[in-house]
Design a protein around this motif. Sequence first.
Motif, PDB file in Angstrom:
ATOM      1  N   CYS A   9       0.825  -1.200   0.000  1.00 53.58           N
ATOM      2  CA  CYS A   9       0.000   0.000   0.000  1.00 53.58           C
ATOM      3  C   CYS A   9       0.864   1.257   0.000  1.00 53.58           C
ATOM      4  O   CYS A   9       1.859   1.330   0.728  1.00 53.58           O
ATOM      5  CB  CYS A   9      -0.915   0.007   1.220  1.00 53.58           C
ATOM      6  SG  CYS A   9      -1.936  -1.478   1.381  1.00 53.58           S
ATOM      7  N   PHE A  10       0.475   2.246  -0.804  1.00 55.71           N
ATOM      8  CA  PHE A  10       1.214   3.498  -0.927  1.00 55.71           C
ATOM      9  C   PHE A  10       0.374   4.671  -0.418  1.00 55.71           C
ATOM     10  O   PHE A  10      -0.815   4.779  -0.736  1.00 55.71           O
ATOM     11  CB  PHE A  10       1.587   3.767  -2.386  1.00 55.71           C
ATOM     12  CG  PHE A  10       2.629   2.836  -2.938  1.00 55.71           C
ATOM     13  CD1 PHE A  10       3.974   3.141  -2.837  1.00 55.71           C
ATOM     14  CD2 PHE A  10       2.259   1.653  -3.565  1.00 55.71           C
ATOM     15  CE1 PHE A  10       4.939   2.279  -3.356  1.00 55.71           C
ATOM     16  CE2 PHE A  10       3.212   0.796  -4.082  1.00 55.71           C
ATOM     17  CZ  PHE A  10       4.558   1.110  -3.977  1.00 55.71           C
ATOM     18  N   PHE A  11       1.016   5.552   0.349  1.00 58.05           N
ATOM     19  CA  PHE A  11       0.409   6.781   0.836  1.00 58.05           C
ATOM     20  C   PHE A  11       1.416   7.914   0.627  1.00 58.05           C
ATOM     21  O   PHE A  11       2.614   7.673   0.470  1.00 58.05           O
ATOM     22  CB  PHE A  11       0.080   6.693   2.333  1.00 58.05           C
ATOM     23  CG  PHE A  11      -0.996   5.703   2.684  1.00 58.05           C
ATOM     24  CD1 PHE A  11      -2.262   6.135   3.049  1.00 58.05           C
ATOM     25  CD2 PHE A  11      -0.742   4.333   2.675  1.00 58.05           C
ATOM     26  CE1 PHE A  11      -3.249   5.233   3.383  1.00 58.05           C
ATOM     27  CE2 PHE A  11      -1.722   3.424   3.010  1.00 58.05           C
ATOM     28  CZ  PHE A  11      -2.983   3.877   3.368  1.00 58.05           C
ATOM     29  N   SER A  12       0.938   9.146   0.649  1.00 55.66           N
ATOM     30  CA  SER A  12       1.857  10.282   0.589  1.00 55.66           C
ATOM     31  C   SER A  12       1.277  11.446   1.376  1.00 55.66           C
ATOM     32  O   SER A  12       0.075  11.503   1.657  1.00 55.66           O
ATOM     33  CB  SER A  12       2.127  10.709  -0.865  1.00 55.66           C
ATOM     34  OG  SER A  12       1.012  11.399  -1.390  1.00 55.66           O
ATOM     35  N   SER A  13       2.144  12.382   1.727  1.00 57.44           N
ATOM     36  CA  SER A  13       1.730  13.595   2.424  1.00 57.44           C
ATOM     37  C   SER A  13       2.661  14.721   2.025  1.00 57.44           C
ATOM     38  O   SER A  13       3.779  14.474   1.537  1.00 57.44           O
ATOM     39  CB  SER A  13       1.778  13.391   3.942  1.00 57.44           C
ATOM     40  OG  SER A  13       3.123  13.400   4.392  1.00 57.44           O
ATOM     41  N   PRO A  14       2.252  15.980   2.215  1.00 56.99           N
ATOM     42  CA  PRO A  14       3.188  17.088   1.990  1.00 56.99           C
ATOM     43  C   PRO A  14       4.392  16.942   2.914  1.00 56.99           C
ATOM     44  O   PRO A  14       4.260  16.491   4.050  1.00 56.99           O
ATOM     45  CB  PRO A  14       2.359  18.328   2.345  1.00 56.99           C
ATOM     46  CG  PRO A  14       0.932  17.893   2.210  1.00 56.99           C
ATOM     47  CD  PRO A  14       0.906  16.449   2.591  1.00 56.99           C
ATOM     48  N   GLN A  15       5.551  17.311   2.417  1.00 54.12           N
ATOM     49  CA  GLN A  15       6.763  17.217   3.230  1.00 54.12           C
ATOM     50  C   GLN A  15       6.976  18.522   3.979  1.00 54.12           C
ATOM     51  O   GLN A  15       7.035  19.587   3.368  1.00 54.12           O
ATOM     52  CB  GLN A  15       7.971  16.924   2.344  1.00 54.12           C
ATOM     53  CG  GLN A  15       9.288  16.803   3.103  1.00 54.12           C
ATOM     54  CD  GLN A  15      10.379  16.206   2.246  1.00 54.12           C
ATOM     55  OE1 GLN A  15      10.273  15.079   1.781  1.00 54.12           O
ATOM     56  NE2 GLN A  15      11.431  16.972   1.995  1.00 54.12           N
ATOM     57  N   PRO A  16       7.089  18.468   5.314  1.00 56.94           N
ATOM     58  CA  PRO A  16       7.308  19.702   6.084  1.00 56.94           C
ATOM     59  C   PRO A  16       8.593  20.403   5.655  1.00 56.94           C
ATOM     60  O   PRO A  16       9.614  19.762   5.416  1.00 56.94           O
ATOM     61  CB  PRO A  16       7.410  19.199   7.531  1.00 56.94           C
ATOM     62  CG  PRO A  16       6.741  17.865   7.527  1.00 56.94           C
ATOM     63  CD  PRO A  16       6.998  17.282   6.174  1.00 56.94           C
ATOM     64  N   GLN A  17       8.522  21.710   5.560  1.00 57.33           N
ATOM     65  CA  GLN A  17       9.683  22.507   5.217  1.00 57.33           C
ATOM     66  C   GLN A  17      10.131  23.298   6.444  1.00 57.33           C
ATOM     67  O   GLN A  17       9.384  24.138   6.956  1.00 57.33           O
ATOM     68  CB  GLN A  17       9.354  23.465   4.066  1.00 57.33           C
ATOM     69  CG  GLN A  17       8.889  22.765   2.791  1.00 57.33           C
ATOM     70  CD  GLN A  17       9.957  21.853   2.202  1.00 57.33           C
ATOM     71  OE1 GLN A  17      11.078  22.279   1.961  1.00 57.33           O
ATOM     72  NE2 GLN A  17       9.592  20.610   1.959  1.00 57.33           N
ATOM     73  N   ASN A  18      11.324  23.003   6.933  1.00 60.72           N
ATOM     74  CA  ASN A  18      11.864  23.661   8.117  1.00 60.72           C
ATOM     75  C   ASN A  18      10.878  23.640   9.284  1.00 60.72           C
ATOM     76  O   ASN A  18      10.468  24.695   9.796  1.00 60.72           O
ATOM     77  CB  ASN A  18      12.258  25.111   7.791  1.00 60.72           C
ATOM     78  CG  ASN A  18      13.330  25.205   6.734  1.00 60.72           C
ATOM     79  OD1 ASN A  18      14.318  24.484   6.783  1.00 60.72           O
ATOM     80  ND2 ASN A  18      13.122  26.075   5.757  1.00 60.72           N
ATOM     81  N   PRO A  19      10.440  22.462   9.722  1.00 57.65           N
ATOM     82  CA  PRO A  19       9.459  22.397  10.807  1.00 57.65           C
ATOM     83  C   PRO A  19      10.036  22.890  12.128  1.00 57.65           C
ATOM     84  O   PRO A  19      11.245  22.817  12.361  1.00 57.65           O
ATOM     85  CB  PRO A  19       9.129  20.902  10.878  1.00 57.65           C
ATOM     86  CG  PRO A  19      10.353  20.226  10.349  1.00 57.65           C
ATOM     87  CD  PRO A  19      10.888  21.141   9.291  1.00 57.65           C
ATOM     88  N   ASP A  20       9.154  23.395  12.998  1.00 55.57           N
ATOM     89  CA  ASP A  20       9.554  23.792  14.346  1.00 55.57           C
ATOM     90  C   ASP A  20       8.555  23.207  15.328  1.00 55.57           C
ATOM     91  O   ASP A  20       7.657  22.444  14.952  1.00 55.57           O
ATOM     92  CB  ASP A  20       9.655  25.310  14.476  1.00 55.57           C
ATOM     93  CG  ASP A  20       8.362  26.020  14.078  1.00 55.57           C
ATOM     94  OD1 ASP A  20       7.267  25.454  14.307  1.00 55.57           O
ATOM     95  OD2 ASP A  20       8.442  27.133  13.531  1.00 55.57           O
ATOM     96  N   ASN A  48       6.080  24.355  16.661  1.00 53.68           N
ATOM     97  CA  ASN A  48       4.694  24.771  16.443  1.00 53.68           C
ATOM     98  C   ASN A  48       4.110  24.213  15.144  1.00 53.68           C
ATOM     99  O   ASN A  48       2.995  24.578  14.765  1.00 53.68           O
ATOM    100  CB  ASN A  48       4.610  26.307  16.417  1.00 53.68           C
ATOM    101  CG  ASN A  48       5.046  26.929  17.732  1.00 53.68           C
ATOM    102  OD1 ASN A  48       4.677  26.438  18.799  1.00 53.68           O
ATOM    103  ND2 ASN A  48       5.819  28.008  17.661  1.00 53.68           N
ATOM    104  N   SER A  49       4.841  23.349  14.470  1.00 53.41           N
ATOM    105  CA  SER A  49       4.363  22.794  13.200  1.00 53.41           C
ATOM    106  C   SER A  49       3.136  21.918  13.409  1.00 53.41           C
ATOM    107  O   SER A  49       3.043  21.171  14.388  1.00 53.41           O
ATOM    108  CB  SER A  49       5.474  21.980  12.534  1.00 53.41           C
ATOM    109  OG  SER A  49       6.560  22.796  12.187  1.00 53.41           O
ATOM    110  N   ALA A  70       4.018  14.991  14.131  1.00 51.69           N
ATOM    111  CA  ALA A  70       3.016  13.923  14.153  1.00 51.69           C
ATOM    112  C   ALA A  70       2.503  13.651  12.743  1.00 51.69           C
ATOM    113  O   ALA A  70       2.375  14.559  11.917  1.00 51.69           O
ATOM    114  CB  ALA A  70       1.862  14.293  15.072  1.00 51.69           C
ATOM    115  N   LEU A  71       2.198  12.380  12.473  1.00 46.43           N
ATOM    116  CA  LEU A  71       1.722  11.953  11.156  1.00 46.43           C
ATOM    117  C   LEU A  71       0.463  11.117  11.319  1.00 46.43           C
ATOM    118  O   LEU A  71       0.474  10.084  11.992  1.00 46.43           O
ATOM    119  CB  LEU A  71       2.801  11.143  10.434  1.00 46.43           C
ATOM    120  CG  LEU A  71       2.418  10.426   9.156  1.00 46.43           C
ATOM    121  CD1 LEU A  71       2.034  11.429   8.077  1.00 46.43           C
ATOM    122  CD2 LEU A  71       3.553   9.549   8.665  1.00 46.43           C
TER     123      LEU A  71
END
Length: 404
Positions: free
Chosen positions: A94-105, A107-108, A376-377
Amino acid sequence: MKKRRKTVSEDRLTITQRNARPENERENSSPHIPVDQTIDIVSRLQAKSVAACRCVSKLWGSTLRLPHFNELFLTRSLARPQLLFAFQKHGRFCFFSSPQPQNPDENSSPIVANYHMRLSFDGVFCEMSESIHGLVCLIYTKEISRGRTETVPVVCNPSTGQSLPLPKLTTKRVKVISYLGYDPVDKQFKVLSMTRRHENAWECGEHQILTLGTGEFSWRMVECRISHDLPRKRICIDGVLYYPATDRSSRDCMIVCFDVRSESFKSIIVVEDVYRAALDGYLIDYNGKLGLYECDFDWFFDGSLELLVLEDAEKQVWSKHTYLFPPNLWKDIVGTAEVHFVGVTRTNEVVFWIERMMPSCLLYCNIERKTIVRVALHGLEAGKNRKVYTCLDHVENVNLELLL
């Protein structure tokens, strides 16, 4: 009454006739949007939206299959990288995807994984490659007769839902491994397959290659004058496949480089420490260069991380990078949870997957700012207690011709 009914019938017939123009005429006249503008607008959408737009009409379907559109969409996808997740469950992948965080902190916001596709297979799954320009290669083993098995490579495009089992190699060798590579100059995907000489040896025998999307779906022999053992890991960076190996004649430790475009091999002789870092650690893309990261998680407790980077392949120059983190930072954020190395992003953030935690979590270690952030994902509950393959910097590729 009859006359009125007749009038209404004629009026209805007239309306019907006015709208009953040929289908191709309606398609060409209804969307008053120039082709170039249509391509520009749709190239900014997600892959699932592109699939829906292709169903609007025959004109849109053919327009959104043009090479120009596919290339523009891929270019814009590179600016919005994704995380690709995959796991095996009940004979399916099974394949899933999500946006990739850019420079998370700290408060992300949590990220959400969306379902793409699933692939059924009748064997034992072995491994999945990294995502290369939107495609991945799966390898599984199936039984062909009692006591005999064969490995089957399958190339998948999660964005389009396509999968393509590759043809069987014409070889009598007992072991076959396959690697996916991409040539950024000619914009071609190629699969390199290698065989083991016999049952009790790990020396490479034949080398064969297959090019995707050309209409000639067959393997070709390529020459390799470097006698080496079968690779156990690899990475494709800027059109070159790298993998650690030992020379079967001299026993030298080396990194083998396969140029995807020229289909030629060369080797870089390395000292044993570099070879061990490549063999026991991880191969990474570090700013477009080959990087080696040996991970046993001791660095989290002493606050240091070391990377080896191949600065010049011709002169065989390596650089060593050491990054120091604040003491106890790892223990305060992760505690005793089990983690797995995922990779390094284009912005040089080291990413880890936290095992057996719900919701799933990723750790982003920024080596420049010396920070560690837990993100968190959600959406991967079906993969609980299973090995989850995670690819960084995945891009959506909507070219339907690649896997036909």
